[in-house]
Design a protein around this motif. Sequence first.
Motif: not given
Length: 226
Positions: A58-61, A102-106, A112-115
Amino acid sequence: MARPRKPLLSRDRIVEAASALVDTEGLDAVSTRRLAAELGVSGPSLYNHFRNKDEILDAVADAVSVQVDLSMFDESDPRDWREALHDWALSYRAALAAHPHIVPVLARGPGRRPAGLRVADAVFGAMVGAGWPPAQATRIGALMRYFITGSALGSFAGGFVDDESAYDPADYPHLGQAHLLAERRREVDEGAFEVGLRALLDGLERQYEEYGAADGGAAPSSPSGV
Protein backbone atom coordinates in the motif's frame (compact mmCIF):
# COMPACT_ATOMS: atom_id res chain seq x y z
CA MET A 1 29.33 7.12 20.33
CA ALA A 2 30.31 5.55 17.02
CA ARG A 3 27.87 6.00 14.14
CA PRO A 4 25.99 2.90 12.99
CA ARG A 5 27.53 1.30 9.91
CA LYS A 6 24.14 1.20 8.17
CA PRO A 7 21.48 3.93 8.12
CA LEU A 8 18.75 3.43 10.68
CA LEU A 9 15.72 1.59 9.37
CA SER A 10 12.80 3.84 8.44
CA ARG A 11 9.51 3.64 6.58
CA ASP A 12 11.07 5.50 3.67
CA ARG A 13 13.94 3.02 3.36
CA ILE A 14 11.54 0.10 3.44
CA VAL A 15 9.28 1.65 0.80
CA GLU A 16 12.26 2.51 -1.39
CA ALA A 17 13.56 -1.06 -1.23
CA ALA A 18 10.10 -2.54 -1.81
CA SER A 19 9.49 -0.19 -4.75
CA ALA A 20 12.73 -1.28 -6.38
CA LEU A 21 11.76 -4.94 -5.98
CA VAL A 22 8.29 -4.37 -7.41
CA ASP A 23 9.66 -2.43 -10.38
CA THR A 24 12.30 -4.99 -11.27
CA GLU A 25 10.73 -8.30 -10.27
CA GLY A 26 7.01 -7.74 -9.65
CA LEU A 27 4.68 -8.04 -6.67
CA ASP A 28 5.52 -11.65 -5.91
CA ALA A 29 9.15 -10.72 -5.22
CA VAL A 30 8.16 -8.72 -2.16
CA SER A 31 8.26 -10.48 1.19
CA THR A 32 9.34 -9.34 4.62
CA ARG A 33 12.20 -11.86 4.52
CA ARG A 34 13.44 -10.60 1.14
CA LEU A 35 13.14 -6.97 2.21
CA ALA A 36 15.01 -7.61 5.44
CA ALA A 37 17.83 -9.21 3.45
CA GLU A 38 17.93 -6.31 1.00
CA LEU A 39 18.09 -3.82 3.86
CA GLY A 40 20.54 -5.80 5.95
CA VAL A 41 18.27 -6.02 8.98
CA SER A 42 16.39 -8.70 10.85
CA GLY A 43 12.91 -9.54 9.63
CA PRO A 44 11.08 -8.59 12.84
CA SER A 45 12.48 -5.06 12.69
CA LEU A 46 10.23 -4.34 9.69
CA TYR A 47 7.19 -4.81 11.92
CA ASN A 48 8.14 -1.69 13.85
CA HIS A 49 7.05 0.22 10.74
CA PHE A 50 4.55 -2.02 8.91
CA ARG A 51 2.24 -4.73 10.19
CA ASN A 52 2.49 -6.92 7.10
CA LYS A 53 3.36 -7.17 3.41
CA ASP A 54 0.03 -5.66 2.33
CA GLU A 55 0.76 -2.46 4.25
CA ILE A 56 4.15 -2.24 2.56
CA LEU A 57 2.59 -2.63 -0.88
CA ASP A 58 0.00 0.00 0.00
CA ALA A 59 2.85 2.36 0.84
CA VAL A 60 4.58 1.55 -2.46
CA ALA A 61 1.32 2.28 -4.30
CA ASP A 62 0.93 5.56 -2.47
CA ALA A 63 4.47 6.55 -3.41
CA VAL A 64 3.35 6.24 -7.04
CA SER A 65 0.19 8.27 -6.40
CA VAL A 66 2.36 11.08 -5.06
CA GLN A 67 3.89 11.38 -8.54
CA VAL A 68 0.54 12.25 -10.14
CA ASP A 69 0.19 15.96 -10.95
CA LEU A 70 -2.87 17.52 -9.31
CA SER A 71 -2.06 21.18 -10.00
CA MET A 72 -4.71 21.40 -12.73
CA PHE A 73 -7.42 20.98 -10.08
CA ASP A 74 -6.29 23.94 -8.04
CA GLU A 75 -8.85 26.74 -7.94
CA SER A 76 -6.23 29.20 -9.24
CA ASP A 77 -5.53 27.08 -12.34
CA PRO A 78 -7.24 28.44 -15.48
CA ARG A 79 -7.95 25.04 -17.05
CA ASP A 80 -11.61 24.05 -17.31
CA TRP A 81 -12.85 20.68 -16.06
CA ARG A 82 -12.33 18.92 -19.39
CA GLU A 83 -8.77 20.14 -19.89
CA ALA A 84 -7.99 19.40 -16.25
CA LEU A 85 -9.24 15.81 -16.56
CA HIS A 86 -7.27 15.36 -19.78
CA ASP A 87 -3.98 16.62 -18.35
CA TRP A 88 -4.46 14.74 -15.08
CA ALA A 89 -5.18 11.51 -16.95
CA LEU A 90 -1.94 11.85 -18.91
CA SER A 91 0.02 12.45 -15.70
CA TYR A 92 -1.67 9.52 -13.96
CA ARG A 93 -1.01 7.16 -16.84
CA ALA A 94 2.63 8.28 -17.06
CA ALA A 95 3.10 7.44 -13.37
CA LEU A 96 1.55 4.01 -13.87
CA ALA A 97 3.54 3.36 -17.04
CA ALA A 98 6.73 4.00 -15.07
CA HIS A 99 5.68 1.49 -12.40
CA PRO A 100 3.42 -1.06 -14.16
CA HIS A 101 3.80 -3.88 -11.63
CA ILE A 102 2.09 -1.89 -8.85
CA VAL A 103 -1.00 -1.17 -10.99
CA PRO A 104 -3.04 -4.11 -9.59
CA VAL A 105 -2.69 -2.64 -6.10
CA LEU A 106 -3.67 0.83 -7.28
CA ALA A 107 -6.60 -0.59 -9.23
CA ARG A 108 -8.20 -1.73 -5.98
CA GLY A 109 -8.79 1.90 -5.03
CA PRO A 110 -7.24 4.28 -2.48
CA GLY A 111 -8.39 2.52 0.69
CA ARG A 112 -6.68 4.45 3.50
CA ARG A 113 -3.71 5.61 1.44
CA PRO A 114 -3.24 9.39 1.95
CA ALA A 115 -1.91 10.25 -1.53
CA GLY A 116 -4.54 8.10 -3.21
CA LEU A 117 -7.26 9.80 -1.20
CA ARG A 118 -5.87 13.22 -2.16
CA VAL A 119 -6.18 12.24 -5.82
CA ALA A 120 -9.80 11.15 -5.34
CA ASP A 121 -10.59 14.29 -3.35
CA ALA A 122 -9.04 16.58 -5.98
CA VAL A 123 -10.93 15.00 -8.88
CA PHE A 124 -14.28 14.91 -7.08
CA GLY A 125 -13.89 18.44 -5.75
CA ALA A 126 -12.99 19.83 -9.15
CA MET A 127 -15.94 18.16 -10.85
CA VAL A 128 -18.42 19.38 -8.25
CA GLY A 129 -16.82 22.84 -8.40
CA ALA A 130 -17.34 22.84 -12.18
CA GLY A 131 -21.05 22.20 -11.71
CA TRP A 132 -21.39 18.45 -11.97
CA PRO A 133 -23.91 16.94 -9.52
CA PRO A 134 -22.03 15.04 -6.79
CA ALA A 135 -23.43 11.67 -7.85
CA GLN A 136 -22.20 12.21 -11.39
CA ALA A 137 -18.86 13.55 -10.15
CA THR A 138 -18.42 10.27 -8.26
CA ARG A 139 -19.16 8.29 -11.41
CA ILE A 140 -16.69 10.38 -13.39
CA GLY A 141 -13.97 9.68 -10.84
CA ALA A 142 -14.73 5.96 -11.03
CA LEU A 143 -14.85 6.01 -14.83
CA MET A 144 -11.49 7.76 -15.08
CA ARG A 145 -9.86 5.29 -12.69
CA TYR A 146 -11.25 2.33 -14.63
CA PHE A 147 -9.99 3.74 -17.90
CA ILE A 148 -6.55 4.82 -16.74
CA THR A 149 -5.64 1.81 -14.62
CA GLY A 150 -7.11 -0.53 -17.21
CA SER A 151 -4.90 0.98 -19.89
CA ALA A 152 -1.86 0.41 -17.69
CA LEU A 153 -2.56 -3.24 -16.87
CA GLY A 154 -1.18 -4.44 -20.18
CA SER A 155 -0.04 -3.44 -23.64
CA PHE A 156 -2.24 -4.09 -26.66
CA ALA A 157 0.68 -3.77 -29.06
CA GLY A 158 2.94 -5.83 -26.82
CA GLY A 159 0.47 -8.69 -27.03
CA PHE A 160 1.47 -9.47 -30.62
CA VAL A 161 4.64 -11.35 -31.54
CA ASP A 162 7.09 -9.93 -34.08
CA ASP A 163 7.07 -13.13 -36.13
CA GLU A 164 5.30 -12.56 -39.44
CA SER A 165 4.73 -16.29 -39.89
CA ALA A 166 2.41 -16.30 -36.88
CA TYR A 167 -0.19 -14.44 -38.93
CA ASP A 168 -0.94 -16.70 -41.87
CA PRO A 169 -3.20 -14.69 -44.21
CA ALA A 170 -5.25 -17.82 -44.82
CA ASP A 171 -6.27 -17.77 -41.17
CA TYR A 172 -5.95 -14.06 -40.34
CA PRO A 173 -6.54 -12.08 -43.55
CA HIS A 174 -6.55 -8.72 -41.72
CA LEU A 175 -3.44 -9.15 -39.56
CA GLY A 176 -0.78 -8.84 -42.24
CA GLN A 177 0.94 -6.02 -40.35
CA ALA A 178 0.40 -7.35 -36.82
CA HIS A 179 4.03 -8.46 -36.51
CA LEU A 180 5.04 -4.77 -36.62
CA LEU A 181 2.98 -3.80 -33.58
CA ALA A 182 5.48 -4.91 -30.94
CA GLU A 183 8.22 -2.61 -32.22
CA ARG A 184 5.73 0.26 -32.29
CA ARG A 185 4.40 -0.51 -28.85
CA ARG A 186 4.74 2.96 -27.33
CA GLU A 187 3.30 4.74 -30.36
CA VAL A 188 0.32 2.39 -30.57
CA ASP A 189 -0.47 2.27 -26.86
CA GLU A 190 -0.12 6.01 -26.25
CA GLY A 191 -2.13 6.76 -29.39
CA ALA A 192 -4.88 4.39 -28.28
CA PHE A 193 -4.99 6.01 -24.86
CA GLU A 194 -5.31 9.47 -26.38
CA VAL A 195 -8.08 8.33 -28.76
CA GLY A 196 -10.00 6.72 -25.92
CA LEU A 197 -9.50 9.67 -23.60
CA ARG A 198 -10.75 12.11 -26.23
CA ALA A 199 -13.82 9.97 -26.90
CA LEU A 200 -14.52 9.67 -23.19
CA LEU A 201 -14.22 13.43 -22.65
CA ASP A 202 -16.35 14.17 -25.72
CA GLY A 203 -19.10 12.03 -24.21
CA LEU A 204 -18.81 13.74 -20.84
CA GLU A 205 -18.93 17.15 -22.47
CA ARG A 206 -22.20 16.27 -24.19
CA GLN A 207 -23.62 15.17 -20.84
CA TYR A 208 -22.41 18.40 -19.28
CA GLU A 209 -24.20 20.40 -21.95
CA GLU A 210 -27.36 18.39 -21.32
CA TYR A 211 -27.21 19.25 -17.64
CA GLY A 212 -26.85 22.87 -18.62
CA ALA A 213 -29.82 22.72 -21.01
CA ALA A 214 -31.94 21.18 -18.28
CA ASP A 215 -30.87 23.98 -15.95
CA GLY A 216 -31.85 26.76 -18.29
CA GLY A 217 -28.96 26.87 -20.69
CA ALA A 218 -25.97 26.91 -18.35
CA ALA A 219 -23.98 24.25 -16.55
CA PRO A 220 -25.43 23.52 -13.10
CA SER A 221 -24.17 26.03 -10.58
CA SER A 222 -25.76 24.44 -7.54
CA PRO A 223 -24.93 20.72 -7.57
CA SER A 224 -27.40 18.38 -6.01
CA GLY A 225 -27.56 14.65 -5.42
CA VAL A 226 -25.60 12.15 -3.39
